[in-house]
Design a protein around this motif. Sequence first.
Motif, PDB file in Angstrom:
ATOM      1  N   ALA A  89      84.125 105.553  81.713  1.00  0.00           N
ATOM      2  CA  ALA A  89      83.868 106.701  82.914  1.00  0.00           C
ATOM      3  C   ALA A  89      82.572 107.655  81.476  1.00  0.00           C
ATOM      4  O   ALA A  89      82.159 108.073  82.730  1.00  0.00           O
ATOM      5  N   LEU A  90      83.111 108.359  80.931  1.00  0.00           N
ATOM      6  CA  LEU A  90      82.407 109.622  80.431  1.00  0.00           C
ATOM      7  C   LEU A  90      80.676 109.143  80.336  1.00  0.00           C
ATOM      8  O   LEU A  90      80.262 110.182  80.311  1.00  0.00           O
ATOM      9  N   GLU A  91      81.269 108.138  79.685  1.00  0.00           N
ATOM     10  CA  GLU A  91      79.143 107.887  79.304  1.00  0.00           C
ATOM     11  C   GLU A  91      78.695 107.410  80.764  1.00  0.00           C
ATOM     12  O   GLU A  91      77.926 107.802  80.843  1.00  0.00           O
ATOM     13  N   GLU A  92      79.213 106.921  81.745  1.00  0.00           N
ATOM     14  CA  GLU A  92      77.937 106.458  82.622  1.00  0.00           C
ATOM     15  C   GLU A  92      78.472 107.897  84.142  1.00  0.00           C
ATOM     16  O   GLU A  92      77.329 107.589  84.575  1.00  0.00           O
ATOM     17  N   SER A  93      78.295 108.576  83.678  1.00  0.00           N
ATOM     18  CA  SER A  93      79.189 110.034  84.714  1.00  0.00           C
ATOM     19  C   SER A  93      78.562 110.574  83.845  1.00  0.00           C
ATOM     20  O   SER A  93      77.156 112.101  84.302  1.00  0.00           O
ATOM     21  N   GLY A  94      78.398 111.192  82.489  1.00  0.00           N
ATOM     22  CA  GLY A  94      77.548 112.153  81.815  1.00  0.00           C
ATOM     23  C   GLY A  94      78.887 113.210  81.367  1.00  0.00           C
ATOM     24  O   GLY A  94      78.408 114.224  80.654  1.00  0.00           O
ATOM     25  N   LEU A  95      80.061 113.067  82.109  1.00  0.00           N
ATOM     26  CA  LEU A  95      80.968 113.993  81.742  1.00  0.00           C
ATOM     27  C   LEU A  95      81.532 114.592  80.556  1.00  0.00           C
ATOM     28  O   LEU A  95      81.802 113.287  79.754  1.00  0.00           O
ATOM     29  N   ALA A  96      80.744 115.392  80.068  1.00  0.00           N
ATOM     30  CA  ALA A  96      81.514 116.639  78.742  1.00  0.00           C
ATOM     31  C   ALA A  96      82.966 115.709  77.989  1.00  0.00           C
ATOM     32  O   ALA A  96      83.467 115.883  78.867  1.00  0.00           O
ATOM     33  N   PRO A  97      83.165 114.835  76.930  1.00  0.00           N
ATOM     34  CA  PRO A  97      84.901 114.232  77.049  1.00  0.00           C
ATOM     35  C   PRO A  97      85.645 115.856  77.677  1.00  0.00           C
ATOM     36  O   PRO A  97      86.961 115.887  77.593  1.00  0.00           O
ATOM     37  N   GLN A  98      84.936 117.169  76.636  1.00  0.00           N
ATOM     38  CA  GLN A  98      86.181 117.878  76.963  1.00  0.00           C
ATOM     39  C   GLN A  98      86.544 118.382  78.090  1.00  0.00           C
ATOM     40  O   GLN A  98      87.959 119.278  78.350  1.00  0.00           O
ATOM     41  N   HIS A 145      83.190 110.919  88.567  1.00  0.00           N
ATOM     42  CA  HIS A 145      81.853 110.995  88.530  1.00  0.00           C
ATOM     43  C   HIS A 145      81.881 112.424  89.293  1.00  0.00           C
ATOM     44  O   HIS A 145      80.524 112.707  90.023  1.00  0.00           O
ATOM     45  N   GLN A 146      83.263 113.018  90.648  1.00  0.00           N
ATOM     46  CA  GLN A 146      82.599 113.698  91.036  1.00  0.00           C
ATOM     47  C   GLN A 146      82.552 115.157  90.777  1.00  0.00           C
ATOM     48  O   GLN A 146      82.140 115.939  91.109  1.00  0.00           O
ATOM     49  N   LEU A 147      83.139 115.083  89.598  1.00  0.00           N
ATOM     50  CA  LEU A 147      82.466 116.628  88.450  1.00  0.00           C
ATOM     51  C   LEU A 147      81.407 117.208  88.393  1.00  0.00           C
ATOM     52  O   LEU A 147      80.762 117.989  88.571  1.00  0.00           O
ATOM     53  N   ARG A 148      80.732 115.431  88.032  1.00  0.00           N
ATOM     54  CA  ARG A 148      79.430 115.542  87.431  1.00  0.00           C
ATOM     55  C   ARG A 148      78.589 115.508  89.017  1.00  0.00           C
ATOM     56  O   ARG A 148      77.225 116.216  88.378  1.00  0.00           O
ATOM     57  N   LEU A 185      91.662 100.261  76.839  1.00  0.00           N
ATOM     58  CA  LEU A 185      91.989 101.886  78.374  1.00  0.00           C
ATOM     59  C   LEU A 185      90.844 102.553  77.335  1.00  0.00           C
ATOM     60  O   LEU A 185      89.989 103.592  77.876  1.00  0.00           O
ATOM     61  N   ILE A 186      90.205 102.748  75.332  1.00  0.00           N
ATOM     62  CA  ILE A 186      89.784 102.877  74.957  1.00  0.00           C
ATOM     63  C   ILE A 186      88.181 102.803  75.733  1.00  0.00           C
ATOM     64  O   ILE A 186      87.629 104.149  75.944  1.00  0.00           O
ATOM     65  N   SER A 187      87.346 102.027  75.932  1.00  0.00           N
ATOM     66  CA  SER A 187      86.087 101.780  75.965  1.00  0.00           C
ATOM     67  C   SER A 187      86.135 102.141  77.695  1.00  0.00           C
ATOM     68  O   SER A 187      85.648 102.226  78.800  1.00  0.00           O
ATOM     69  N   LEU A 188      87.549 102.067  77.882  1.00  0.00           N
ATOM     70  CA  LEU A 188      87.562 101.876  80.074  1.00  0.00           C
ATOM     71  C   LEU A 188      86.823 104.153  80.118  1.00  0.00           C
ATOM     72  O   LEU A 188      86.871 104.640  80.820  1.00  0.00           O
ATOM     73  N   VAL A 189      88.200 104.695  79.193  1.00  0.00           N
ATOM     74  CA  VAL A 189      87.897 106.167  78.898  1.00  0.00           C
ATOM     75  C   VAL A 189      86.336 106.213  78.269  1.00  0.00           C
ATOM     76  O   VAL A 189      85.886 107.445  79.446  1.00  0.00           O
ATOM     77  N   ALA A 190      86.293 106.199  77.623  1.00  0.00           N
ATOM     78  CA  ALA A 190      84.474 106.055  76.981  1.00  0.00           C
ATOM     79  C   ALA A 190      83.367 105.808  77.653  1.00  0.00           C
ATOM     80  O   ALA A 190      82.332 106.201  78.322  1.00  0.00           O
ATOM     81  N   PRO A 250      93.178  98.064  86.870  1.00  0.00           N
ATOM     82  CA  PRO A 250      92.275  98.648  88.176  1.00  0.00           C
ATOM     83  C   PRO A 250      92.367  99.667  88.651  1.00  0.00           C
ATOM     84  O   PRO A 250      90.758  99.986  89.289  1.00  0.00           O
ATOM     85  N   ILE A 251      92.993  99.627  89.722  1.00  0.00           N
ATOM     86  CA  ILE A 251      93.379 101.143  90.726  1.00  0.00           C
ATOM     87  C   ILE A 251      92.745 102.272  89.313  1.00  0.00           C
ATOM     88  O   ILE A 251      92.496 103.481  89.907  1.00  0.00           O
ATOM     89  N   GLY A 252      93.459 102.683  88.014  1.00  0.00           N
ATOM     90  CA  GLY A 252      94.162 103.683  87.359  1.00  0.00           C
ATOM     91  C   GLY A 252      92.027 103.382  86.563  1.00  0.00           C
ATOM     92  O   GLY A 252      91.984 104.791  86.462  1.00  0.00           O
ATOM     93  N   ALA A 253      91.673 102.476  86.384  1.00  0.00           N
ATOM     94  CA  ALA A 253      90.060 102.647  86.458  1.00  0.00           C
ATOM     95  C   ALA A 253      89.184 102.896  86.973  1.00  0.00           C
ATOM     96  O   ALA A 253      88.428 104.003  86.726  1.00  0.00           O
ATOM     97  N   TRP A 254      89.899 102.648  88.799  1.00  0.00           N
ATOM     98  CA  TRP A 254      88.607 103.048  90.025  1.00  0.00           C
ATOM     99  C   TRP A 254      88.811 105.334  89.396  1.00  0.00           C
ATOM    100  O   TRP A 254      88.613 105.429  90.025  1.00  0.00           O
ATOM    101  N   VAL A 255      89.389 105.533  89.922  1.00  0.00           N
ATOM    102  CA  VAL A 255      91.093 106.947  89.286  1.00  0.00           C
ATOM    103  C   VAL A 255      89.745 107.260  88.279  1.00  0.00           C
ATOM    104  O   VAL A 255      89.361 108.498  88.901  1.00  0.00           O
ATOM    105  N   LEU A 256      89.344 107.063  86.935  1.00  0.00           N
ATOM    106  CA  LEU A 256      89.007 107.686  86.058  1.00  0.00           C
ATOM    107  C   LEU A 256      87.978 107.717  86.219  1.00  0.00           C
ATOM    108  O   LEU A 256      86.966 108.647  86.142  1.00  0.00           O
ATOM    109  N   GLN A 257      86.709 106.600  86.626  1.00  0.00           N
ATOM    110  CA  GLN A 257      85.570 106.912  86.887  1.00  0.00           C
ATOM    111  C   GLN A 257      85.543 107.246  88.086  1.00  0.00           C
ATOM    112  O   GLN A 257      84.540 108.682  87.967  1.00  0.00           O
ATOM    113  N   ALA A 258      86.067 107.339  88.740  1.00  0.00           N
ATOM    114  CA  ALA A 258      85.951 107.900  90.132  1.00  0.00           C
ATOM    115  C   ALA A 258      86.101 110.121  90.422  1.00  0.00           C
ATOM    116  O   ALA A 258      85.368 110.767  90.358  1.00  0.00           O
ATOM    117  N   ALA A 259      87.065 110.185  89.365  1.00  0.00           N
ATOM    118  CA  ALA A 259      87.186 111.489  88.877  1.00  0.00           C
ATOM    119  C   ALA A 259      86.011 112.259  88.069  1.00  0.00           C
ATOM    120  O   ALA A 259      85.313 113.071  88.598  1.00  0.00           O
TER     121      ALA A 259
END
Length: 279
Positions: free
Chosen positions: A135-144, A99-102, A128-133, A88-97
């Motif tokens: 985080a990208l989708e919710e934030s709208g951050l380009a995957p690259q 979102h911060q870029l956006r 893990l894959i859907s977690l990363v996907a 859960p901590i790692g999931a939070w880090v991914l999402q927060a990171a």
Amino acid sequence: AKDSGKNTHEFFNAEMNAQTVERLVLENSLRQALERDEFELHFQPQVNAVSRELVGVEVLLRWRHPQQGLVAPGRFIPLAEETGLIKPIGAWVLQAACHQLRRWDREGLIIPRVAVNLSARQFEQPNLISLVAGALEESGLAPQRLELEITESMIMQNPVETVRILNELKHLGVQLAIDDFGTGYSSLSILKRFPLDSLKIDRSFVDGLPQDGDSAAITEAVLAMARKLGFAVVAEGVEHEGQANFLQAIGCDSLQGYFFGKPMPAEHFVVWLAAGEAT
Ligand code: C2E
Ligand code: CA
Ligand code: CA
Ligand code: CA
């Protein structure tokens, strides 16, 4: 009943040493830390070795403990990994990171890329894959613009499973980096079988540069092979100009370390950036 209760109490007094108690206290507060919003991200700049312009940031986790103040990851990540709380901590880090870029995008501050550390335990997560996907989708951050850092030991522990997961992550379009390179036992030729984009030369090799002949020879050899195999190379732990210049001269792509900037909370990072320290 009264007697057995007393016995249990005595048993614990005898068996639980101070260390065990401290661990339990830490584990309990770690469990609550997410709910209480006590984690924060710090951002460390990565610069182009030649132009010294900002190419990205690495996210480093901190725990703002109500009594102990700012706690470094070395003091709680191992326990988080043991207990599984790293998921859960790692999931939070991914999402927060992401979102911060956006958030910075919206403020007109374009940070090209954000690197997030992944723990071996997160590779056990079927989602893990859907977690990363997600985080990208919710934030709208380009995957690259998202880079995931994994370590050599994670790859070597379970190479078959790891390559499968890395391929799926690569399929999402994210960048993959190998962290602490040179500290494990993997050879570059083995790493070539994994869909990696870059490798980070461990601080222990950078420390002795440029004077120490062995460090210099190892760094140059790693760099030469990495380039032939098509990996970008990042050097970490750059603390002095001499190190930076040496690494630039031998063809490192990007540099990271206290010489350019320490890990900073978002609001400090913005000030650092505005001061033009990256150029
Ligand atoms: P790492 O991924 O190898 O991160 C680099 C560490 O070196 C960071 O320590 C950073 O603050 C430090 N560092 C950067 N530049 C310099 C320098 O020029 N000189 C020196 N002496 N040190 C430098 P930190 O922040 O204490 O993190 C330690 C480790 O904790 C990280 O090592 C990483 O393995 C882990 N970690 C941090 N954040 C996360 C996270 O969000 N998830 C996971 N799974 N692990 C994390
Ligand atoms: Ca890292
Ligand atoms: Ca590292
Ligand atoms: Ca490390």
